[in-house]
Write a protein that holds these residues in place. Structure first.
Motif, PDB file in Angstrom:
ATOM      1  N   ASP A  89       0.818  -1.215   0.000  1.00  0.00           N
ATOM      2  CA  ASP A  89       0.000   0.000   0.000  1.00  0.00           C
ATOM      3  C   ASP A  89       0.852   1.266   0.000  1.00  0.00           C
ATOM      4  N   TRP A  90       2.169   1.090  -0.092  1.00  0.00           N
ATOM      5  CA  TRP A  90       3.108   2.210  -0.150  1.00  0.00           C
ATOM      6  C   TRP A  90       3.854   2.146  -1.488  1.00  0.00           C
ATOM      7  N   PRO A  91       3.191   2.402  -2.607  1.00  0.00           N
ATOM      8  CA  PRO A  91       3.805   2.176  -3.925  1.00  0.00           C
ATOM      9  C   PRO A  91       4.960   3.104  -4.243  1.00  0.00           C
ATOM     10  N   TRP A  92       5.148   4.144  -3.459  1.00  0.00           N
ATOM     11  CA  TRP A  92       6.234   5.094  -3.717  1.00  0.00           C
ATOM     12  C   TRP A  92       7.580   4.607  -3.190  1.00  0.00           C
ATOM     13  N   LEU A  93       7.583   3.610  -2.339  1.00  0.00           N
ATOM     14  CA  LEU A  93       8.843   3.198  -1.723  1.00  0.00           C
ATOM     15  C   LEU A  93       9.854   2.664  -2.742  1.00  0.00           C
ATOM     16  N   GLY A  94       9.403   1.817  -3.667  1.00  0.00           N
ATOM     17  CA  GLY A  94      10.316   1.277  -4.668  1.00  0.00           C
ATOM     18  C   GLY A  94      10.940   2.355  -5.528  1.00  0.00           C
ATOM     19  N   PRO A  95      10.137   3.254  -6.144  1.00  0.00           N
ATOM     20  CA  PRO A  95      10.717   4.326  -6.956  1.00  0.00           C
ATOM     21  C   PRO A  95      11.651   5.248  -6.166  1.00  0.00           C
ATOM     22  N   VAL A  96      11.263   5.602  -4.949  1.00  0.00           N
ATOM     23  CA  VAL A  96      12.122   6.474  -4.144  1.00  0.00           C
ATOM     24  C   VAL A  96      13.422   5.756  -3.790  1.00  0.00           C
ATOM     25  N   ALA A  97      13.344   4.453  -3.517  1.00  0.00           N
ATOM     26  CA  ALA A  97      14.557   3.688  -3.224  1.00  0.00           C
ATOM     27  C   ALA A  97      15.500   3.666  -4.421  1.00  0.00           C
ATOM     28  N   ARG A  98      14.948   3.661  -5.631  1.00  0.00           N
ATOM     29  CA  ARG A  98      15.801   3.713  -6.824  1.00  0.00           C
ATOM     30  C   ARG A  98      16.630   4.998  -6.845  1.00  0.00           C
ATOM     31  N   LEU A  99      16.046   6.088  -6.381  1.00  0.00           N
ATOM     32  CA  LEU A  99      16.776   7.355  -6.353  1.00  0.00           C
ATOM     33  C   LEU A  99      17.846   7.343  -5.262  1.00  0.00           C
ATOM     34  N   ASP A 100      17.539   6.747  -4.119  1.00  0.00           N
ATOM     35  CA  ASP A 100      18.576   6.575  -3.098  1.00  0.00           C
ATOM     36  C   ASP A 100      19.739   5.760  -3.653  1.00  0.00           C
ATOM     37  N   ARG A 101      19.405   4.701  -4.374  1.00  0.00           N
ATOM     38  CA  ARG A 101      20.450   3.853  -4.954  1.00  0.00           C
ATOM     39  C   ARG A 101      21.306   4.651  -5.940  1.00  0.00           C
ATOM     40  N   ALA A 102      20.655   5.466  -6.759  1.00  0.00           N
ATOM     41  CA  ALA A 102      21.387   6.282  -7.728  1.00  0.00           C
ATOM     42  C   ALA A 102      22.338   7.245  -7.021  1.00  0.00           C
ATOM     43  N   TRP A 103      21.906   7.800  -5.884  1.00  0.00           N
ATOM     44  CA  TRP A 103      22.769   8.705  -5.115  1.00  0.00           C
ATOM     45  C   TRP A 103      24.023   7.962  -4.661  1.00  0.00           C
ATOM     46  N   THR A 104      23.852   6.745  -4.132  1.00  0.00           N
ATOM     47  CA  THR A 104      25.000   5.961  -3.671  1.00  0.00           C
ATOM     48  C   THR A 104      25.941   5.650  -4.823  1.00  0.00           C
ATOM     49  N   GLU A 105      25.381   5.233  -5.959  1.00  0.00           N
ATOM     50  CA  GLU A 105      26.220   4.903  -7.117  1.00  0.00           C
ATOM     51  C   GLU A 105      26.950   6.133  -7.634  1.00  0.00           C
ATOM     52  N   ALA A 106      26.281   7.279  -7.639  1.00  0.00           N
ATOM     53  CA  ALA A 106      26.937   8.513  -8.084  1.00  0.00           C
ATOM     54  C   ALA A 106      28.071   8.896  -7.126  1.00  0.00           C
ATOM     55  N   HIS A 107      27.831   8.717  -5.839  1.00  0.00           N
ATOM     56  CA  HIS A 107      28.840   9.039  -4.833  1.00  0.00           C
ATOM     57  C   HIS A 107      30.107   8.219  -5.034  1.00  0.00           C
ATOM     58  N   LEU A 108      29.949   6.974  -5.463  1.00  0.00           N
ATOM     59  CA  LEU A 108      31.080   6.059  -5.598  1.00  0.00           C
ATOM     60  C   LEU A 108      31.614   5.967  -7.020  1.00  0.00           C
ATOM     61  N   ALA A 109      31.024   6.699  -7.956  1.00  0.00           N
ATOM     62  CA  ALA A 109      31.438   6.636  -9.356  1.00  0.00           C
ATOM     63  C   ALA A 109      32.808   7.279  -9.550  1.00  0.00           C
ATOM     64  N   PRO A 110      33.494   6.939 -10.628  1.00  0.00           N
ATOM     65  CA  PRO A 110      34.808   7.535 -10.890  1.00  0.00           C
ATOM     66  C   PRO A 110      34.718   9.042 -11.100  1.00  0.00           C
TER      67      PRO A 110
END
Length: 237
Positions: A89-110
């Motif tokens: 019943d919280w359909p926004w959690l998956g999409p928002v988590a994708r953005l958190d993941r992108a932040w982590t990947e950007a932080h660790l990118a070359p």
């Protein structure tokens, strides 16, 4: 991590033994839960620490870490979260988590140099037959719902609306220097960035934008000024 170690950890998580083995299993779970909390702070803010921890433990049991380095643990967490029965019943959690993941990947990118408008102008007509090269940290999104606003609103107080609504929103997340940045994207900006990411020559990407009735020159200039691209290696002195 060896296959043996991976299987060993999985067995511990499924059925922790007593004594020292239970302590080790709990340590694995605790470390993975902390890694998830570090990598998905917006989800922690949305669920609250207690509910997040309970959710994270379920994820760790279903998807134990396969690498002793947990910095990037939880790549499958957004998709898993979207399917987790107690939170359907919280359909926004998956999409928002994708953005958190992108932040982590950007932080660790070359690290990479950033293409400037002056750089682009110097290449002249040559630039038109080559693709613009997106920054290695760049992650781009286009949602039918307001996931970017929710994400921004929880990460930065007052930065976004805390309303889940059917409205198209785009977002770029990248790290042009020492700080991860984010920028709203229009559908046309997103389309051009996707074309560039697929290696299409700049002339082709701009022609597609013109066909949609967009000022392609202004579109490209705005994205270059934002620091979303890197120079072609052959053009670096």
């Amino acid at each position: 991590m060896t296959d043996f170690h991976t299987d060993f950890v999985a067995d511990l998580l499924k059925s922790p033994a007593a004594g020292p083995m239970a302590v080790y299993a709990n340590g694995v779970i605790l470390g993975a839960v902390r890694a998830l909390a570090d990598n998905y702070p917006t989800i922690v803010a949305m669920l609250g620490e207690e509910a997040f921890e309970a959710t994270a433990v379920e994820h760790v049991r279903a998807h134990p870490p396969t690498d002793p380095v947990l910095t990037l643990y939880g790549a499958d967490f957004p998709d898993w979260l979207a399917r987790f029965p107690p939170l359907t019943d919280w359909p926004w959690l998956g999409p928002v988590a994708r953005l958190d993941r992108a932040w982590t990947e950007a932080h660790l990118a070359p690290d990479a140099l950033v293409l400037t408008v002056a750089d682009l102008a110097r290449t002249g007509a040559t630039a038109m037959v080559r693709p613009l090269r997106p920054h290695p940290s760049l992650r781009v999104f286009l949602f039918d719902w307001t996931a970017p606003s929710l994400w921004r609103g929880h990460r930065e107080e007052g930065a976004g609306d805390l309303v889940w609504d059917r409205r198209t929103e785009g977002l770029a997340i990248w790290r042009p220097d020492d700080v991860v940045r984010h920028r709203a994207l229009t559908p046309d900006e997103h389309a051009l960035l996707v074309d560039c990411g697929r290696g299409r020559p700049l002339a082709v990407a701009m022609s597609a934008a013109v066909a949609r009735g967009v000022d392609a020159s202004a579109l490209v200039s705005g994205l270059v000024e934002a620091g979303l691209f890197i120079p072609d290696p052959t053009e670096i002195p």
